[in-house]
Design an enzyme around this catalytic site. Sequence first.
Site, PDB file in Angstrom:
ATOM      1  N   GLY A  14      -0.166   4.591   0.103  1.00 32.62           N
ATOM      2  CA  GLY A  14      -0.930   5.797   0.433  1.00 32.62           C
ATOM      3  C   GLY A  14      -0.108   6.670   1.363  1.00 32.62           C
ATOM      4  O   GLY A  14       1.122   6.581   1.408  1.00 32.62           O
ATOM      5  N   PHE A  15      -0.791   7.531   2.129  1.00 36.05           N
ATOM      6  CA  PHE A  15      -0.081   8.402   3.068  1.00 36.05           C
ATOM      7  C   PHE A  15       0.801   7.595   4.015  1.00 36.05           C
ATOM      8  O   PHE A  15       1.945   7.957   4.271  1.00 36.05           O
ATOM      9  CB  PHE A  15      -1.080   9.211   3.890  1.00 36.05           C
ATOM     10  CG  PHE A  15      -1.712  10.332   3.132  1.00 36.05           C
ATOM     11  CD1 PHE A  15      -0.970  11.441   2.788  1.00 36.05           C
ATOM     12  CD2 PHE A  15      -3.041  10.281   2.748  1.00 36.05           C
ATOM     13  CE1 PHE A  15      -1.537  12.483   2.090  1.00 36.05           C
ATOM     14  CE2 PHE A  15      -3.624  11.321   2.051  1.00 36.05           C
ATOM     15  CZ  PHE A  15      -2.878  12.428   1.720  1.00 36.05           C
ATOM     16  N   GLY A  16       0.269   6.471   4.537  1.00 36.35           N
ATOM     17  CA  GLY A  16       1.007   5.672   5.506  1.00 36.35           C
ATOM     18  C   GLY A  16       2.191   4.954   4.888  1.00 36.35           C
ATOM     19  O   GLY A  16       3.339   5.132   5.315  1.00 36.35           O
ATOM     20  N   GLN A  67      -3.700  12.216   8.493  1.00 37.04           N
ATOM     21  CA  GLN A  67      -2.621  12.603   9.399  1.00 37.04           C
ATOM     22  C   GLN A  67      -2.228  11.471  10.346  1.00 37.04           C
ATOM     23  O   GLN A  67      -1.066  11.359  10.727  1.00 37.04           O
ATOM     24  CB  GLN A  67      -2.975  13.878  10.157  1.00 37.04           C
ATOM     25  CG  GLN A  67      -4.288  13.821  10.913  1.00 37.04           C
ATOM     26  CD  GLN A  67      -4.515  15.078  11.737  1.00 37.04           C
ATOM     27  OE1 GLN A  67      -3.574  15.673  12.252  1.00 37.04           O
ATOM     28  NE2 GLN A  67      -5.757  15.496  11.854  1.00 37.04           N
ATOM     29  N   GLU A 117     -18.232  18.083   1.413  1.00 38.22           N
ATOM     30  CA  GLU A 117     -17.443  18.708   0.347  1.00 38.22           C
ATOM     31  C   GLU A 117     -18.080  18.458  -1.021  1.00 38.22           C
ATOM     32  O   GLU A 117     -18.154  19.360  -1.854  1.00 38.22           O
ATOM     33  CB  GLU A 117     -16.005  18.179   0.392  1.00 38.22           C
ATOM     34  CG  GLU A 117     -15.197  18.871   1.496  1.00 38.22           C
ATOM     35  CD  GLU A 117     -13.990  18.078   1.985  1.00 38.22           C
ATOM     36  OE1 GLU A 117     -13.367  18.514   2.973  1.00 38.22           O
ATOM     37  OE2 GLU A 117     -13.668  17.038   1.394  1.00 38.22           O
ATOM     38  N   GLY A 136       0.824  -1.202   0.000  1.00 42.93           N
ATOM     39  CA  GLY A 136       0.000   0.000   0.000  1.00 42.93           C
ATOM     40  C   GLY A 136       0.856   1.250   0.000  1.00 42.93           C
ATOM     41  O   GLY A 136       1.695   1.426   0.874  1.00 42.93           O
ATOM     42  N   VAL A 147      -1.941  -8.012  -4.095  1.00 44.29           N
ATOM     43  CA  VAL A 147      -1.659  -8.984  -3.048  1.00 44.29           C
ATOM     44  C   VAL A 147      -2.868  -9.896  -2.892  1.00 44.29           C
ATOM     45  O   VAL A 147      -4.010  -9.435  -2.860  1.00 44.29           O
ATOM     46  CB  VAL A 147      -1.346  -8.257  -1.727  1.00 44.29           C
ATOM     47  CG1 VAL A 147      -1.225  -9.257  -0.573  1.00 44.29           C
ATOM     48  CG2 VAL A 147      -0.060  -7.453  -1.864  1.00 44.29           C
TER      49      VAL A 147
END
Lengths: 448, 448
Positions: B32-34, B336, B190, B30, B98
């Site tokens: 992404g942000f992490g 975050q 949004e 993965g 995966v």
Amino acid sequence: MSMTPDTSALSVPPLQERKPQRPQRVVIVGAGFGGLSVAKALGNSVLDVTVIDRRNHNLFQPLLYQVATAALSPADIAEPIRRTLGRYHNIKVMLAEVTGIDRVNHQVLLNQANPVPYDRLIIATGSEYNYFGHDEWRAFAPGLKTIHEARLIRQRLLLAFEKAELSRDPKEKKALLTSVVIGGGPTGVEMAGAIAELGRFMITRDFRKLAPEDFRVVLIEAGPKILAAFPDDLTDYAHAELEKLGVEVQTGRMVESITKDSVIASGETIFAGNILWGAGVKASPAFRWLGLDPKAGGRIPVGPDLRVEGTSDIYAIGDTALGLGEDGKPLPALAQVAKQQGEYLGRALRNELLEGRKPEPFRFRNRGNTAVIGRHAAIFDFGKRRLKGRVAWLLWAIVHVYLLVNFEKRLLVSIQWLWRYATRQRGARLIDENAGNIVPATTQRSET
Amino acid sequence: MSMTPDTSALSVPPLQERKPQRPQRVVIVGAGFGGLSVAKALGNSVLDVTVIDRRNHNLFQPLLYQVATAALSPADIAEPIRRTLGRYHNIKVMLAEVTGIDRVNHQVLLNQANPVPYDRLIIATGSEYNYFGHDEWRAFAPGLKTIHEARLIRQRLLLAFEKAELSRDPKEKKALLTSVVIGGGPTGVEMAGAIAELGRFMITRDFRKLAPEDFRVVLIEAGPKILAAFPDDLTDYAHAELEKLGVEVQTGRMVESITKDSVIASGETIFAGNILWGAGVKASPAFRWLGLDPKAGGRIPVGPDLRVEGTSDIYAIGDTALGLGEDGKPLPALAQVAKQQGEYLGRALRNELLEGRKPEPFRFRNRGNTAVIGRHAAIFDFGKRRLKGRVAWLLWAIVHVYLLVNFEKRLLVSIQWLWRYATRQRGARLIDENAGNIVPATTQRSET
């Protein structure tokens, strides 16, 4: 083709007979360079103008190869037609597919919408790729006419590199890193050059297990030289520049067969992860709406006032029209021809419908023909003068940024180009989530 | 959850036993942000790092709603993972799916590629929309997690307007101009705000036959208030701002049924041309790879060092992990959190694998929670301090431009925002050629 004024075309009855007076209805089918030019020239007049297109956007096709090679985003070179024409109060835009023309009742027939009546009809439906009777090749070797196709090509190209990175079979790896571009016209040359630059950049910068010597771009042209419309010195220069970029230019070779992962040309089989078609265009099938023969590649013969021969209220412009130049030869299928014809026709219709004046015949003015090979390499043919190399490349960039309709787009494209020039990075290297399922849009629907 | 150091994790044998000495292999699933935060923290070390993702790009999800509402292009908020990680010589990127984890042999199993062995494995596979047992709704009400979905929503929205313009049935027209957004979290708010702004702009500027009073945006929330994670004063403000934009906010309403063109909520049927899902997420199905129960929405319980409970060499971070905050409550599924966990874990792995030091437990630091409603309207919750209105909106824009990873993208997004701010135009209003054939990607493949 007669030069005598065709008075039957003046379908506007004398003033005293008009009751109730209603505005003349001009219907434009196709919102490319040609159709939009007509529309703009008729903007904010008392004419009732309708623009019909099956797409909601106007596409700047000369830069489409940059979307296919991950340099620009689709939205950078496309603008909603409604936005382009939004400032003209007398122009309506319809997103619809034309299925035919009812010449008796003077109306355009649409798929899933009511017919649209016209007093004057302009056909500006452009061209599509010609697979010369092998439409089954389209699925394996997409052309480059729409955003969908550009995305498709981008996906296949990037995905082939990703698959090659994972592959442990040297033969498969080599095939995946091979791109074959069929057709040595400007689009083919631009694609081959751009793929060569992109591939080399990705291999050296982003991939760990790919060798530059496995990367191959083959440009196949059936004729004796690439860029046949250009003079020999420019062609030779382009040929040499392509080879400098590592493109194998194969002229005089006929494609005999295309499969999912291979091309057979003049007996030799090339296995490839990415196959592209740019080997000739034919006019859109609009000639069928008029019951015409598909002679001359389906282009519709027009007179000097761009009226379709044998009709009084129907015009054809751009790639789909067969107009003759002053030398008696057919005009080329170029954006500048479409644009000039559109501007001319808009003026002519205004003059005729609003002031009763007869139009002068259309005259094409050659603004110069250009093709770009790669970084610092382009050619320009202005007829008498010719230009090549770094200066031509810079001029090419300036002209194309200038031609982009909209200020925001111009600015965005300029910035991306400058950034890429400095870094050689490509911004739009996206593979869609459903990359495995992509199919060319054109195989999914009828040919209208 | 025990705070005692887990010495079994130190799988690195004493120095004299290592022969031949090979670098420790860290595999990250993965990007992404992490996942990217971990990878960057391990970049240019002696560790052998592999990042596996089924997409080739890293997506800035907080701005995905702007792609769906035609304000930005996909490439503006996405970057090839290879590009992001290209500068680290020790990181390999694999585009692969995966299928499972072989904990006995310590390897990650892939679809159509060889297994990848690991010494340490990090699961950072994020979350997906939760249809609460009604996965058949997904085709009618797509969520907003991928570029494909954002394009799908954009297509449907723009196409509904085009169809409404052609329609002569007032009821159909009204239905086509109705958008229903399900879920009052930040994404739902949004989307509702952005659709309201876009729709009103298009009706007044671009369409001739659409009336503003036929245009409707309905935001449906099952709970008693929208933006449940925010304090009441900010929620009230957001609620009022949405209504100013013309959004009908319906709280306390349960969705009972969704069809192709309608939503039934608390007994009332709303016909709509465009239906969107943002009503809650669940973790990716990575828990299945570990043979865990899908309790807690499929999130994988982790200890204070982010190690998956019951394992010694597997970690989970971000939306897919169930970590506890200092207050003992589960940490929220926010970018975050993923980013901080990734940075922490990267540091921790470096310390442990390279220097043999034990990590401190992870501590989340709240950087402020935000949502944007529309032009000049946003909210910020920093815990003690709160912000709303024009200043919050400006701060929101600055923070998001800053967070966009790449300089070019930052600049491009800033320019497009400034341009749109001045003109209210939307740049990316594209309907694909194959708009009629679009289906959500997620219905086309398995759930891994």
